[in-house]
Design a protein around this motif. Structure first.
Motif, PDB file in Angstrom:
ATOM      1  N   GLU A 326       0.860  -1.178   0.272  1.00 18.75           N
ATOM      2  CA  GLU A 326      -0.086  -0.054  -0.008  1.00 18.75           C
ATOM      3  C   GLU A 326       0.969   1.294  -0.023  1.00 18.75           C
ATOM      4  O   GLU A 326       1.770   1.433   0.806  1.00 18.75           O
ATOM      5  CB  GLU A 326      -0.882   0.043   1.111  1.00 18.75           C
ATOM      6  N   GLY A 327       0.851   2.146  -0.853  1.00 16.90           N
ATOM      7  CA  GLY A 327       1.389   3.422  -1.056  1.00 16.90           C
ATOM      8  C   GLY A 327       2.768   3.146  -1.695  1.00 16.90           C
ATOM      9  O   GLY A 327       3.507   4.355  -1.911  1.00 16.90           O
ATOM     10  N   GLN A 328       3.097   2.283  -2.139  1.00 20.39           N
ATOM     11  CA  GLN A 328       4.578   2.155  -2.682  1.00 20.39           C
ATOM     12  C   GLN A 328       4.616   2.742  -4.161  1.00 20.39           C
ATOM     13  O   GLN A 328       3.784   2.404  -4.926  1.00 20.39           O
ATOM     14  CB  GLN A 328       4.873   0.667  -2.882  1.00 20.39           C
ATOM     15  N   ILE A 329       5.787   3.592  -4.098  1.00 23.45           N
ATOM     16  CA  ILE A 329       6.044   4.248  -5.470  1.00 23.45           C
ATOM     17  C   ILE A 329       7.511   4.091  -5.882  1.00 23.45           C
ATOM     18  O   ILE A 329       7.999   4.254  -7.076  1.00 23.45           O
ATOM     19  CB  ILE A 329       5.753   5.575  -5.546  1.00 23.45           C
ATOM     20  N   ASP A 330       8.327   3.493  -5.197  1.00 27.09           N
ATOM     21  CA  ASP A 330       9.691   3.171  -5.401  1.00 27.09           C
ATOM     22  C   ASP A 330       9.995   1.542  -5.695  1.00 27.09           C
ATOM     23  O   ASP A 330       9.547   0.765  -5.060  1.00 27.09           O
ATOM     24  CB  ASP A 330      10.932   3.635  -4.305  1.00 27.09           C
ATOM     25  N   PHE A 331      10.647   1.462  -6.821  1.00 32.14           N
ATOM     26  CA  PHE A 331      11.000   0.122  -7.071  1.00 32.14           C
ATOM     27  C   PHE A 331      12.484  -0.089  -7.733  1.00 32.14           C
ATOM     28  O   PHE A 331      12.976   0.827  -8.239  1.00 32.14           O
ATOM     29  CB  PHE A 331      10.027  -0.486  -8.301  1.00 32.14           C
ATOM     30  N   LEU A 364       7.756   5.900  -9.325  1.00 35.18           N
ATOM     31  CA  LEU A 364       6.475   6.003 -10.211  1.00 35.18           C
ATOM     32  C   LEU A 364       5.920   7.441 -10.105  1.00 35.18           C
ATOM     33  O   LEU A 364       6.171   8.065  -9.008  1.00 35.18           O
ATOM     34  CB  LEU A 364       5.375   5.176  -9.586  1.00 35.18           C
ATOM     35  N   GLU A 365       5.266   7.888 -11.190  1.00 39.28           N
ATOM     36  CA  GLU A 365       4.578   9.174 -10.861  1.00 39.28           C
ATOM     37  C   GLU A 365       3.451   9.242  -9.783  1.00 39.28           C
ATOM     38  O   GLU A 365       2.923   8.214  -9.664  1.00 39.28           O
ATOM     39  CB  GLU A 365       3.969   9.400 -12.192  1.00 39.28           C
ATOM     40  N   ARG A 366       2.958  10.538  -9.157  1.00 36.49           N
ATOM     41  CA  ARG A 366       2.293  10.354  -8.004  1.00 36.49           C
ATOM     42  C   ARG A 366       1.087   9.762  -8.091  1.00 36.49           C
ATOM     43  O   ARG A 366       0.417   9.199  -7.291  1.00 36.49           O
ATOM     44  CB  ARG A 366       2.306  11.921  -7.481  1.00 36.49           C
ATOM     45  N   GLU A 367       0.535  10.014  -9.540  1.00 36.26           N
ATOM     46  CA  GLU A 367      -0.978   9.452  -9.666  1.00 36.26           C
ATOM     47  C   GLU A 367      -0.940   7.906  -9.531  1.00 36.26           C
ATOM     48  O   GLU A 367      -1.976   7.604  -9.530  1.00 36.26           O
ATOM     49  CB  GLU A 367      -1.493  10.150 -11.023  1.00 36.26           C
ATOM     50  N   ALA A 368       0.368   7.305  -9.881  1.00 40.16           N
ATOM     51  CA  ALA A 368       0.166   5.916 -10.034  1.00 40.16           C
ATOM     52  C   ALA A 368       0.712   5.237  -8.691  1.00 40.16           C
ATOM     53  O   ALA A 368       1.063   4.045  -8.769  1.00 40.16           O
ATOM     54  CB  ALA A 368       1.253   5.385 -11.179  1.00 40.16           C
ATOM     55  N   LYS A 369       0.472   5.797  -7.629  1.00 44.95           N
ATOM     56  CA  LYS A 369       0.825   5.027  -6.486  1.00 44.95           C
ATOM     57  C   LYS A 369      -0.030   3.785  -6.042  1.00 44.95           C
ATOM     58  O   LYS A 369      -1.291   3.789  -6.383  1.00 44.95           O
ATOM     59  CB  LYS A 369       0.249   6.173  -5.304  1.00 44.95           C
ATOM     60  N   CYS A 370       0.776   2.904  -5.611  1.00 46.79           N
ATOM     61  CA  CYS A 370       0.209   1.427  -5.519  1.00 46.79           C
ATOM     62  C   CYS A 370      -0.682   1.179  -4.475  1.00 46.79           C
ATOM     63  O   CYS A 370      -0.577   1.837  -3.222  1.00 46.79           O
ATOM     64  CB  CYS A 370       1.117   0.457  -5.446  1.00 46.79           C
TER      65      CYS A 370
END
Length: 382
Positions: A326-331, A364-370
């Motif tokens: 939840e909320g992950q954006i770094d990979f 990831l772009e902010r709008e693509a937060k998981c």
């Protein structure tokens, strides 16, 4: 001073003139030089410069054309004190045919000369082959010889009928308007001498084939040349064989088209083209490829040999699938990042944008937060 000649027999032609009388023929004068070792006290003598004086010799003359031998005769004669001889060819002892059997049609013939110094017991030795063109003086209708030859400015000045062997002097003939002696061959007027360019005195003996070449050059020396009409080439004697000027072949990437050598033949051996900074190699005008299955040319880094590779080998990929929290954006990417254009990122199958944080991490772009358990697929090309 004593010396020995390197050249066995020397004959120098001094003059060749036409003689008309009871027997048709032409005069042949020559200087015969001594071939034996001699001794001249107190004198420096150049080799081959001492005349063969007061010596009995035999001369054999053979007249040939491109079809073969027409006439052979022999003369036995003594040289004078200066080594000179003078004979009339046509008055010797016939060996083959008679002088009257020769067809003097105005075409080129050859005079082959052989010498026999009788005291040497060496027999006849071939000396020389020379071009000759001899036209007997024509006869008038009463059988008497008539020394007058008609002179005309053009063939249009003549009135038929003409008889085989008629001779005229044409003041303007050929592209150079050169005066020429002409003979009627029963069909047309032909020039007796085709040398219309007096500035070009280099000429080759012309033969029909190898057999006639060997007749003209019984003892060829290195450098002798002949135009062979069969191979349509100049042949040169290299000391052992007659070598054709057309022996060169177009091979290994070249081919012949008539008299031209062109690029486009089959390579039959490894071929290297060496370039440098100044002398480069380029191929211009290549068509653009529209076939996805076309291959790409590559250069072997060790040998420089050109090779081909399919385009699929140039673009390989590696991918990784990550279940997000939840909320992950770094990979983390599967490979180090060298170019973001070679990375595609998908969230639940939908391609999304990203930015590189460092060489191994994207954001990831902010709008693509998981959301929890989103499936992130990272595809990286290399």
């Amino acid at each position: 001073m004593k010396f020995s000649h390197k050249t066995l027999l020397i004959l120098l032609l001094l003059a060749s003139t036409f003689v008309f009388g009871q027997t048709p023929g032409f005069n042949y004068q020559a200087l015969i030089l001594n071939t034996k070792e001699i001794q001249i006290p107190g004198t420096d003598v150049l080799e081959n410069q001492v005349p063969l004086g007061l010596e009995e010799i035999a001369l054999r003359f053979t007249i040939t054309n491109e079809a073969g031998t027409e006439y052979i005769e022999e003369h036995t004669i003594n040289t004078d004190e200066n080594g000179m001889v003078s004979v009339i060819i046509g008055e010797g002892t016939p060996i083959n045919n008679t002088f009257y059997d020769i067809n003097w049609d105005g075409k080129l013939k050859y005079l082959n000369v052989e010498l026999n110094i009788l005291n040497n017991n060496d027999g006849f030795v071939f000396l020389d082959s020379q071009k000759i063109l001899y036209i007997p003086q024509p006869e008038n209708g009463n059988g008497n010889r008539n020394g007058n030859i008609k002179i005309v400015n053009s063939l249009g000045d003549l009135s038929p009928p003409f008889q085989l062997g008629d001779i005229i002097w044409l003041t303007n003939y050929g592209i150079n308007n050169t005066p020429s002696l002409m003979i009627w061959d029963d069909t047309k007027w032909i020039p007796i001498n085709d040398d219309f360019d007096p500035t070009n005195e280099f000429g080759l003996i012309v033969v029909n084939n190898d057999s006639f070449r060997d007749i003209q050059f019984k003892d060829p020396v290195t450098g002798d040349q002949v135009w062979n009409q069969t191979c349509k080439c100049i042949e040169i004697f290299d000391g052992t064989h007659w070598v054709s000027s057309k022996n060169t072949e177009a091979i290994n990437g070249l081919y012949t088209n008539g008299d031209n050598i062109k690029l486009g033949g089959i390579l039959i051996e490894p071929t290297i083209i060496t370039t440098d900074v100044s002398n480069t190699f380029a191929i211009a005008g290549l068509l653009e490829s529209t076939n996805t299955e076309d291959k790409i040319i590559v250069i072997d880094k060790s040998t420089g040999v050109l090779r081909q590779k399919p385009t699929s080998t140039f673009l390989q990929k590696k991918q990784v699938v990550i279940i997000a929290y939840e909320g992950q954006i770094d990979f983390t990417t599967p490979l180090n990042i060298t170019n973001t254009d070679k990375i595609d990122v998908y969230r639940n199958g939908v391609r999304i944008n990203f930015t590189a944080i460092n060489t191994t991490t994207i954001k990831l772009e902010r709008e693509a937060k998981c959301y929890q358990d989103d499936k992130i697929r990272i595809v990286q090309f290399y």
